[in-house]
Enzyme design. Structure first.
Site, PDB file in Angstrom:
ATOM      1  N   HIS A 118      -4.719  33.356  84.815  1.00 50.62           N
ATOM      2  CA  HIS A 118      -5.197  33.129  83.472  1.00 50.62           C
ATOM      3  C   HIS A 118      -5.718  34.312  82.993  1.00 50.62           C
ATOM      4  O   HIS A 118      -6.830  34.820  83.119  1.00 50.62           O
ATOM      5  CB  HIS A 118      -6.287  31.908  83.354  1.00 50.62           C
ATOM      6  CG  HIS A 118      -6.610  31.355  82.067  1.00 50.62           C
ATOM      7  ND1 HIS A 118      -7.802  31.576  81.454  1.00 50.62           N
ATOM      8  CD2 HIS A 118      -5.993  30.739  81.408  1.00 50.62           C
ATOM      9  CE1 HIS A 118      -8.037  31.010  80.391  1.00 50.62           C
ATOM     10  NE2 HIS A 118      -6.911  30.586  80.213  1.00 50.62           N
ATOM     11  N   GLU A 150      -0.435  34.237  83.234  1.00 55.54           N
ATOM     12  CA  GLU A 150      -0.578  33.466  82.008  1.00 55.54           C
ATOM     13  C   GLU A 150      -0.944  34.366  81.113  1.00 55.54           C
ATOM     14  O   GLU A 150      -2.077  35.310  80.948  1.00 55.54           O
ATOM     15  CB  GLU A 150      -1.630  32.559  82.017  1.00 55.54           C
ATOM     16  CG  GLU A 150      -1.622  31.249  80.832  1.00 55.54           C
ATOM     17  CD  GLU A 150      -2.425  31.813  79.830  1.00 55.54           C
ATOM     18  OE1 GLU A 150      -2.608  31.397  78.851  1.00 55.54           O
ATOM     19  OE2 GLU A 150      -3.340  32.792  80.151  1.00 55.54           O
ATOM     20  N   ASP A 161      -1.453  34.739  76.205  1.00 59.32           N
ATOM     21  CA  ASP A 161      -1.337  34.287  75.143  1.00 59.32           C
ATOM     22  C   ASP A 161      -0.967  35.221  74.221  1.00 59.32           C
ATOM     23  O   ASP A 161      -1.092  36.338  74.394  1.00 59.32           O
ATOM     24  CB  ASP A 161      -2.779  33.850  74.247  1.00 59.32           C
ATOM     25  CG  ASP A 161      -3.622  32.801  75.242  1.00 59.32           C
ATOM     26  OD1 ASP A 161      -3.242  31.527  75.386  1.00 59.32           O
ATOM     27  OD2 ASP A 161      -4.219  33.400  76.205  1.00 59.32           O
ATOM     28  N   HIS A 218      -5.993  36.042  72.979  1.00 59.79           N
ATOM     29  CA  HIS A 218      -6.178  34.800  73.036  1.00 59.79           C
ATOM     30  C   HIS A 218      -6.924  34.185  71.324  1.00 59.79           C
ATOM     31  O   HIS A 218      -6.252  33.409  70.999  1.00 59.79           O
ATOM     32  CB  HIS A 218      -7.273  34.261  74.193  1.00 59.79           C
ATOM     33  CG  HIS A 218      -7.445  32.821  73.950  1.00 59.79           C
ATOM     34  ND1 HIS A 218      -8.673  32.408  72.994  1.00 59.79           N
ATOM     35  CD2 HIS A 218      -7.246  31.628  74.332  1.00 59.79           C
ATOM     36  CE1 HIS A 218      -8.756  31.061  73.137  1.00 59.79           C
ATOM     37  NE2 HIS A 218      -7.925  30.494  74.195  1.00 59.79           N
ATOM     38  N   GLU A 230       1.852  31.330  76.327  1.00 60.79           N
ATOM     39  CA  GLU A 230       1.203  30.401  75.438  1.00 60.79           C
ATOM     40  C   GLU A 230       1.512  30.852  74.113  1.00 60.79           C
ATOM     41  O   GLU A 230       0.957  32.056  73.686  1.00 60.79           O
ATOM     42  CB  GLU A 230      -0.088  29.896  75.909  1.00 60.79           C
ATOM     43  CG  GLU A 230      -0.731  28.958  74.928  1.00 60.79           C
ATOM     44  CD  GLU A 230      -2.166  28.481  74.887  1.00 60.79           C
ATOM     45  OE1 GLU A 230      -2.698  28.090  73.844  1.00 60.79           O
ATOM     46  OE2 GLU A 230      -2.581  28.697  76.063  1.00 60.79           O
TER      47      GLU A 230
END
Length: 271
Positions: free
Chosen positions: A19, A46, A48, A61, A130
């Site tokens: 993450h 992962e 963003d 993020h 994301e």
């Protein structure tokens, strides 16, 4: 009923996803964090993504850079050169932590650079991207994202099952755009709450995989079974505590998203 595409499975049966990189050990969304995650053996990374004022996708993020850099302002109002002048590492410093001062490891990370890192990893490392919403660039984030993936040969995989990239979002509209433009790229609908639709095992149109938060899974573990019975894979975020890892294992989820990939891999017997 069509089953959702499954992530590449590890020996333990669960894919371990870093993450924002190995973000417990290194500043989130930096090259340092992602290199550490790859070194730790993470199955996937992962990130963003947000769009800068001059059209670059960067791994940040928050809507603003205030928390994770020495600058201020919204990502969407800053150009890449503005972001490149900021320090995204020193906020992480603590007496027991390394001194994150190397700008090559802690400057703003573009998605393009992260894709290059994954390409050069020497083994398959999946990527879970994301899209952040709401955004002033409605629709442009997904368009730029798919264009960039196309440059790396990742926008049209032979099948969802073979794709090393998946797109995640809390926005059903964002995932619908992705599914319409790139139907073979898997999509993950992120959620914090067990809505009536989700409790029935249903996801919005264009969403292939369920992405519940660990708090929701703790409160409503039966929802995971219903989602899987409906043919959806389940990827849970953000799973850091040993008891939560055990819960995910017991529920048979397909992927664990964690700030501690090395620790989770060790708990799963893979270190």
């Amino acid at each position: 009923m069509t089953s959702a595409p499954q992530p590449r499975r590890s020996q333990s049966g669960i894919q371990v996803v870093a993450h924002r990189g190995a973000s417990e050990d290194a500043p989130e969304h930096t090259l340092a964090a992602y290199r550490k995650a790859i070194e730790d053996g993470a199955d996937a990374l992962e990130c963003d993504v947000r769009l800068t004022a001059d059209g670059h996708l960067v791994c940040v993020h928050d809507r603003r850079v205030d928390r994770t850099s020495n600058g201020r302002g919204a990502v969407s109002a800053l150009e890449l050169a503005d972001l490149a002048a900021l320090d995204f590492g020193s906020w992480k410093d603590a007496p027991e932590s390394p001194d994150w001062k190397d700008p090559s490891l802690t400057s703003v990370l573009t998605l393009e650079r992260l894709l290059e890192l994954v390409s050069d990893a020497g083994r398959r490392v999946d990527l879970a991207i994301e899209t952040k919403h709401p955004t002033r660039w409605a629709g442009q984030v997904e368009e730029r994202l798919l264009t960039l993936l196309g440059r790396f040969g990742l926008a049209a995989p032979p099948s969802p099952e073979e794709s090393p990239v998946r797109i995640m979002s809390f926005s059903a509209r964002s995932l619908h755009r992705v599914a319409a433009a790139a139907p073979a790229v898997p999509t993950v609908y992120l959620m914090q709450f067990a809505t009536p639709r989700v409790r029935d095992g249903r996801l919005p149109a264009g969403s292939r995989i369920a992405g519940p938060g660990i708090r929701m899974v703790r409160s409503h573990p039966g929802v995971v079974e219903r989602l899987r019975r409906a043919g959806h894979a389940v990827h849970v975020w953000t799973v850091n505590e040993p008891e939560d890892v055990e819960l995910c294992v017991d529920l048979g989820v397909e992927a664990i998203i964690t700030n501690r990939p090395g620790t989770v891999l060790s708990q799963l017997g893979r270190s």
